[in-house]
Every structure is written in structure tokens, then in C-alpha cells.
Design a protein around this motif. Structure first.
Motif, PDB file in Angstrom:
ATOM      1  N   LEU A   1      -4.957   9.551  -9.780  1.00 60.99           N
ATOM      2  CA  LEU A   1      -6.336   9.083  -9.566  1.00 60.99           C
ATOM      3  C   LEU A   1      -6.347   7.758  -8.801  1.00 60.99           C
ATOM      4  O   LEU A   1      -7.216   7.533  -7.950  1.00 60.99           O
ATOM      5  CB  LEU A   1      -7.042   8.924 -10.911  1.00 60.99           C
ATOM      6  CG  LEU A   1      -7.351  10.209 -11.675  1.00 60.99           C
ATOM      7  CD1 LEU A   1      -7.901   9.884 -13.054  1.00 60.99           C
ATOM      8  CD2 LEU A   1      -8.336  11.081 -10.906  1.00 60.99           C
ATOM      9  N   ARG A   2      -5.381   6.903  -9.089  1.00 65.69           N
ATOM     10  CA  ARG A   2      -5.325   5.624  -8.383  1.00 65.69           C
ATOM     11  C   ARG A   2      -5.049   5.833  -6.896  1.00 65.69           C
ATOM     12  O   ARG A   2      -5.692   5.209  -6.032  1.00 65.69           O
ATOM     13  CB  ARG A   2      -4.234   4.742  -8.989  1.00 65.69           C
ATOM     14  CG  ARG A   2      -4.181   3.340  -8.407  1.00 65.69           C
ATOM     15  CD  ARG A   2      -2.990   2.569  -8.939  1.00 65.69           C
ATOM     16  NE  ARG A   2      -1.746   3.156  -8.461  1.00 65.69           N
ATOM     17  CZ  ARG A   2      -1.219   2.935  -7.258  1.00 65.69           C
ATOM     18  NH1 ARG A   2      -1.850   2.152  -6.395  1.00 65.69           N
ATOM     19  NH2 ARG A   2      -0.087   3.503  -6.908  1.00 65.69           N
ATOM     20  N   LEU A   3      -4.098   6.714  -6.572  1.00 70.95           N
ATOM     21  CA  LEU A   3      -3.794   6.988  -5.171  1.00 70.95           C
ATOM     22  C   LEU A   3      -4.990   7.624  -4.459  1.00 70.95           C
ATOM     23  O   LEU A   3      -5.293   7.294  -3.304  1.00 70.95           O
ATOM     24  CB  LEU A   3      -2.571   7.900  -5.077  1.00 70.95           C
ATOM     25  CG  LEU A   3      -1.246   7.289  -5.548  1.00 70.95           C
ATOM     26  CD1 LEU A   3      -0.143   8.333  -5.529  1.00 70.95           C
ATOM     27  CD2 LEU A   3      -0.868   6.095  -4.691  1.00 70.95           C
ATOM     28  N   GLU A   4      -5.682   8.538  -5.148  1.00 68.03           N
ATOM     29  CA  GLU A   4      -6.866   9.168  -4.556  1.00 68.03           C
ATOM     30  C   GLU A   4      -7.958   8.127  -4.313  1.00 68.03           C
ATOM     31  O   GLU A   4      -8.651   8.152  -3.281  1.00 68.03           O
ATOM     32  CB  GLU A   4      -7.376  10.268  -5.481  1.00 68.03           C
ATOM     33  CG  GLU A   4      -8.640  10.970  -4.994  1.00 68.03           C
ATOM     34  CD  GLU A   4      -8.435  11.760  -3.704  1.00 68.03           C
ATOM     35  OE1 GLU A   4      -9.438  12.140  -3.084  1.00 68.03           O
ATOM     36  OE2 GLU A   4      -7.267  11.994  -3.327  1.00 68.03           O
ATOM     37  N   SER A   5      -8.101   7.190  -5.243  1.00 67.78           N
ATOM     38  CA  SER A   5      -9.097   6.131  -5.070  1.00 67.78           C
ATOM     39  C   SER A   5      -8.751   5.247  -3.876  1.00 67.78           C
ATOM     40  O   SER A   5      -9.634   4.884  -3.087  1.00 67.78           O
ATOM     41  CB  SER A   5      -9.180   5.289  -6.350  1.00 67.78           C
ATOM     42  OG  SER A   5     -10.112   4.247  -6.197  1.00 67.78           O
ATOM     43  N   GLU A   6      -7.475   4.916  -3.730  1.00 68.44           N
ATOM     44  CA  GLU A   6      -7.072   4.100  -2.577  1.00 68.44           C
ATOM     45  C   GLU A   6      -7.330   4.841  -1.264  1.00 68.44           C
ATOM     46  O   GLU A   6      -7.764   4.240  -0.278  1.00 68.44           O
ATOM     47  CB  GLU A   6      -5.596   3.731  -2.709  1.00 68.44           C
ATOM     48  CG  GLU A   6      -5.307   2.730  -3.825  1.00 68.44           C
ATOM     49  CD  GLU A   6      -3.849   2.368  -3.888  1.00 68.44           C
ATOM     50  OE1 GLU A   6      -3.044   2.969  -3.129  1.00 68.44           O
ATOM     51  OE2 GLU A   6      -3.490   1.479  -4.692  1.00 68.44           O
ATOM     52  N   ARG A   7      -7.055   6.149  -1.253  1.00 68.07           N
ATOM     53  CA  ARG A   7      -7.304   6.935  -0.039  1.00 68.07           C
ATOM     54  C   ARG A   7      -8.788   6.933   0.315  1.00 68.07           C
ATOM     55  O   ARG A   7      -9.171   6.760   1.484  1.00 68.07           O
ATOM     56  CB  ARG A   7      -6.818   8.374  -0.238  1.00 68.07           C
ATOM     57  CG  ARG A   7      -6.913   9.234   1.026  1.00 68.07           C
ATOM     58  CD  ARG A   7      -6.594  10.687   0.712  1.00 68.07           C
ATOM     59  NE  ARG A   7      -7.620  11.285  -0.117  1.00 68.07           N
ATOM     60  CZ  ARG A   7      -8.769  11.762   0.345  1.00 68.07           C
ATOM     61  NH1 ARG A   7      -9.061  11.673   1.640  1.00 68.07           N
ATOM     62  NH2 ARG A   7      -9.645  12.306  -0.485  1.00 68.07           N
ATOM     63  N   LEU A   8      -9.633   7.098  -0.682  1.00 70.80           N
ATOM     64  CA  LEU A   8     -11.070   7.107  -0.426  1.00 70.80           C
ATOM     65  C   LEU A   8     -11.583   5.735   0.004  1.00 70.80           C
ATOM     66  O   LEU A   8     -12.519   5.638   0.806  1.00 70.80           O
ATOM     67  CB  LEU A   8     -11.814   7.578  -1.676  1.00 70.80           C
ATOM     68  CG  LEU A   8     -11.674   9.064  -2.027  1.00 70.80           C
ATOM     69  CD1 LEU A   8     -12.429   9.374  -3.304  1.00 70.80           C
ATOM     70  CD2 LEU A   8     -12.169   9.950  -0.886  1.00 70.80           C
ATOM     71  N   VAL A   9     -10.971   4.675  -0.532  1.00 66.30           N
ATOM     72  CA  VAL A   9     -11.383   3.335  -0.117  1.00 66.30           C
ATOM     73  C   VAL A   9     -11.089   3.127   1.367  1.00 66.30           C
ATOM     74  O   VAL A   9     -11.913   2.592   2.125  1.00 66.30           O
ATOM     75  CB  VAL A   9     -10.671   2.271  -0.978  1.00 66.30           C
ATOM     76  CG1 VAL A   9     -10.847   0.881  -0.368  1.00 66.30           C
ATOM     77  CG2 VAL A   9     -11.216   2.283  -2.402  1.00 66.30           C
ATOM     78  N   VAL A  10      -9.890   3.572   1.798  1.00 62.43           N
ATOM     79  CA  VAL A  10      -9.549   3.469   3.220  1.00 62.43           C
ATOM     80  C   VAL A  10     -10.486   4.334   4.056  1.00 62.43           C
ATOM     81  O   VAL A  10     -11.001   3.901   5.100  1.00 62.43           O
ATOM     82  CB  VAL A  10      -8.081   3.868   3.444  1.00 62.43           C
ATOM     83  CG1 VAL A  10      -7.753   3.919   4.941  1.00 62.43           C
ATOM     84  CG2 VAL A  10      -7.150   2.889   2.741  1.00 62.43           C
ATOM     85  N   GLN A  11     -10.721   5.566   3.596  1.00 63.45           N
ATOM     86  CA  GLN A  11     -11.617   6.465   4.320  1.00 63.45           C
ATOM     87  C   GLN A  11     -13.026   5.888   4.384  1.00 63.45           C
ATOM     88  O   GLN A  11     -13.718   6.007   5.418  1.00 63.45           O
ATOM     89  CB  GLN A  11     -11.633   7.835   3.641  1.00 63.45           C
ATOM     90  CG  GLN A  11     -12.487   8.863   4.368  1.00 63.45           C
ATOM     91  CD  GLN A  11     -12.462  10.218   3.674  1.00 63.45           C
ATOM     92  OE1 GLN A  11     -11.663  10.447   2.773  1.00 63.45           O
ATOM     93  NE2 GLN A  11     -13.337  11.113   4.104  1.00 63.45           N
ATOM     94  N   LEU A  12     -13.459   5.239   3.320  1.00 61.35           N
ATOM     95  CA  LEU A  12     -14.786   4.628   3.306  1.00 61.35           C
ATOM     96  C   LEU A  12     -14.880   3.520   4.348  1.00 61.35           C
ATOM     97  O   LEU A  12     -15.878   3.417   5.073  1.00 61.35           O
ATOM     98  CB  LEU A  12     -15.089   4.075   1.915  1.00 61.35           C
ATOM     99  CG  LEU A  12     -16.391   3.272   1.769  1.00 61.35           C
ATOM    100  CD1 LEU A  12     -17.601   4.140   2.087  1.00 61.35           C
ATOM    101  CD2 LEU A  12     -16.501   2.685   0.365  1.00 61.35           C
ATOM    102  N   ALA A  13     -13.839   2.689   4.429  1.00 59.21           N
ATOM    103  CA  ALA A  13     -13.865   1.600   5.404  1.00 59.21           C
ATOM    104  C   ALA A  13     -13.919   2.145   6.828  1.00 59.21           C
ATOM    105  O   ALA A  13     -14.697   1.661   7.665  1.00 59.21           O
ATOM    106  CB  ALA A  13     -12.634   0.709   5.216  1.00 59.21           C
ATOM    107  N   VAL A  14     -13.101   3.183   7.094  1.00 55.51           N
ATOM    108  CA  VAL A  14     -13.095   3.777   8.433  1.00 55.51           C
ATOM    109  C   VAL A  14     -14.445   4.427   8.729  1.00 55.51           C
ATOM    110  O   VAL A  14     -15.021   4.253   9.810  1.00 55.51           O
ATOM    111  CB  VAL A  14     -11.954   4.794   8.552  1.00 55.51           C
ATOM    112  CG1 VAL A  14     -12.038   5.539   9.882  1.00 55.51           C
ATOM    113  CG2 VAL A  14     -10.606   4.093   8.430  1.00 55.51           C
TER     114      VAL A  14
END
Length: 353
Positions: free
Chosen positions: A86-99
Motif C-alpha cells: 500500500l505504501r508503494l502504491e501510494s507513492e506511485r499515485l503521489v508521483v502520478q498526481l504531481a505529473v
């Protein structure tokens, strides 16, 4: 004279001794007590290890019994792996959100600029169309009046058609620019969706962390430890047995924290007060004396604590002196000779106030 003195001195000594002992309260209905701590299981499972046996001294926090932890450990590891996922998925979404947020705002700015340019072009085309339309109408009248040539009329008509075509193209371009702007604005919804997904992942991670803490508590419950420094009085389980919640595992007490409970007849309580010194003799140690003091006098007679009351429906009554519990603090020697359950005799010096 000597004979009289020989008779008077022993009698005087006897009188003094009787006077001193007159205010003493003695009782043999007394025994040593302690807080007996029964260690029970909070979880069920197989007993993997019992590290102590009867008579062993234990320190505070020392492990007494260990219940099988394998299944709980595996469940805790699975929860930790899920938390990491879940932590890795959250980090991926945070990056995707910024982009996505950056590209969306860029697209919105670009689409808005194209839309504004298309509107400006349409207004210019509209003005040119109005001007060529007026020229067309004037030339049409002039050609009807034979003022201008047919060639000039054809040129004006062609110019008007071209301007009209440019007007239609401008309308198409502004319609396309408006559609692109709407699409760019719609992408802001993707940003909101990503933000909600990250928020949901945060809630999921909090739930998994709570489950991990619950498993850690259960793992701790499977390592049964002593809450006090004391000695093991009795063990109740063996390695390999299956235990259930609430089942007794070990009985222990603190040998330094013992006291004596005396059941005094109510007729002897008149002069007894807390703080009075007490001399104690123990049946197990003849010739050895112990000291203490009255700590507390009970607020009810022992018959009030009986499981079965004794009513008197027949009316026949025999008055019997009841006994009141008196707690005596005792000075336990370093070798801890006083053990719970021992019978003792006490002598309370009631002359002290």
C-alpha cells in the motif's frame, strides 16, 4: 528479715509481670498471608515452553510460559507485506498526481490560449465579413445601375465569398478550441480522482497498521511474563498442552510482601489499636521470634463473609463471640522464612496507645 525479703521480692516481681502482661492480647488463630497472583492465559494455543517450575524465583518481566506463536507471526508478516504494498502504491499515485496536475494545468493554459486566439480571429473575421458584405451590397447596386463593370462586381462577389468562408473556418476553429478547453478542464477531475485514491490508501494503511498492532499485542500475550518479582508457588500446565483464555498457568507471590491475619474475638478488641507492636512466634520455627505491628482492624466480623448465611428461624439462640480480622504488618527477614498459609501465634502489646 531476710525471709520476708525473700518472699516479698518474688511476689513483687510476679505482680509487675502480671501487670505488664495484663494489657497484652494473645491469639493463636492467625496465619501468614500474601497476595497470590494467578497468571492466566489471554489467548488460546499450544504451550511451546514453560521456563519455570515450582519454587523458582522469578524477576519482574521474566518469561514464565510461551504459547505457540508461529501462526500469529505469519499473520503479522502478511500484514506488514500488505502495508508495504500500500505504501508503494501510494507513492506511485503521489508521483502520478504531481505529473497529472502539472500537465493538466499546462494543457488548460494552452487550450485557453488557443481558445482566446480563435475568438480573436473570429472577431476579426466577423469584422472583415461585415465590411466585405457592405462592399458586396454596394457593388451589387452599382452594377445594377451600370456604374461599375461586371468584372469589378465579380471581384467583389469573390471577395465576399472568401470572407464568408474564412468566417465559417473561424467558427469551426473556435468550436474546436472550446472543445479542447473543455477536455483540458475535464482532466482536472482526474486530479481529484487521484487525490481521493491517495486518501483511501492512507485510510487502508491506517487500518493495516492497527491490525499489525493487534497482532503484536497478541504476540506479546503469547509470551506470558511475571508482573512481579517473586517465587513460583505452583505450575498448572506442561509443554504441549492446549490452553484457552482464562486458564491458569502459574501461581506465584512476592515473598517480601507478606502479612499476618489474626482473627481476634470481639471481646479482645477494646484496647487494640493500629501501630501497636506485635511479637510473633511461628510453629515452623520454634525458638525464633518475629516482630511486627498492627496495621489495620477489619470493619466486619468474619461471619459476614461466609458463603452460606446462618439464619435462626427456630428462635433458639446461643450468643457466640464473633471474630474480627486484624492485619499485622510483619518484618520479613532476608531469608524469607514466612510463607503463606503458615500458622502463627501473636502477642499484641495493647498498652501502647
Amino acid at each position: 528479715m531476710l525471709l520476708a525479703a525473700a518472699l516479698i521480692l518474688p511476689a513483687l516481681a510476679l505482680a509487675v509481670w502480671i501487670g505488664l502482661r495484663w494489657r497484652h492480647v494473645t491469639e493463636n488463630d492467625a496465619k501468614v498471608l500474601a497476595d497470590m497472583v494467578t497468571i492466566s492465559s489471554r489467548v488460546d494455543g499450544w504451550v511451546a515452553e514453560r521456563a519455570v517450575t515450582d519454587g523458582d524465583p522469578v524477576a519482574k518481566g521474566q518469561e514464565l510460559v510461551r504459547i505457540d506463536q508461529r501462526e500469529t507471526s505469519l499473520e503479522a508478516e502478511a500484514l506488514r507485506a500488505r502495508l508495504e504494498s500500500l505504501r508503494l502504491e501510494s507513492e506511485r499515485l503521489v508521483v502520478q498526481l504531481a505529473v497529472t496536475r502539472g500537465s493538466t494545468e499546462s494543457d488548460v493554459d494552452a487550450a485557453r490560449a488557443r481558445h482566446d486566439a480563435a475568438e480573436a480571429a473570429m472577431h476579426a473575421a466577423q469584422a472583415e465579413f461585415e465590411r466585405t458584405r457592405l462592399d458586396y451590397d454596394r457593388n451589387k447596386r452599382l452594377v445594377d445601375e451600370k456604374v461599375i463593370s461586371a468584372q469589378a462586381w465579380d471581384l467583389a462577389r469573390t471577395t465576399n465569398q472568401q470572407t464568408e468562408e474564412k468566417m465559417r473556418q473561424s467558427r469551426a476553429q473556435i468550436a474546436e478550441a472550446r472543445a479542447n478547453l473543455d477536455d483540458a478542464l475535464a482532466k482536472r477531475g482526474d486530479v481529484a480522482v487521484l487525490e481521493k485514491q491517495i486518501e483511501q490508501l492512507g485510510a487502508d494503511m491506517a487500518q493495516v497498521r492497527a491490525q499489525i498492532r493487534q497482532k503484536e499485542v497478541e504476540l506479546g500475550d503469547r509470551e506470558v511474563k511475571s508482573p512481579i518479582a517473586g517465587v513460583v508457588d505452583q505450575k498448572f500446565v506442561e509443554p504441549g498442552e492446549f490452553v484457552i483464555p482464562g486458564q491458569r498457568l502459574v501461581l506465584l507471590h512476592d515473598p517480601k510482601s507478606v502479612w499476618i491475619e489474626v482473627h481476634l474475638k470481639e471481646t479482645k478488641l477494646a484496647d487494640v489499636r493500629p501501630g501497636q507492636p506485635v511479637e510473633i512466634s511461628v510453629d515452623a520455627y520454634p525458638g525464633r521470634s518475629f516482630t511486627g505491628e498492627v496495621e489495620r482492624i477489619g470493619n466486619a466480623a468474619t461471619n459476614q463473609f461466609a458463603l452460606l448465611p446462618s439464619p435462626n428461624p427456630s428462635g433458639n439462640f446461643t450468643k457466640i463471640a464473633q471474630r474480627v480480622p486484624v492485619r499485622v504488618r510483619v518484618d520479613q527477614p532476608g531469608d524469607n522464612p514466612l510463607r503463606p498459609g503458615m500458622m502463627v501465634e501473636v502477642d499484641i502489646d495493647a498498652s501502647h496507645r
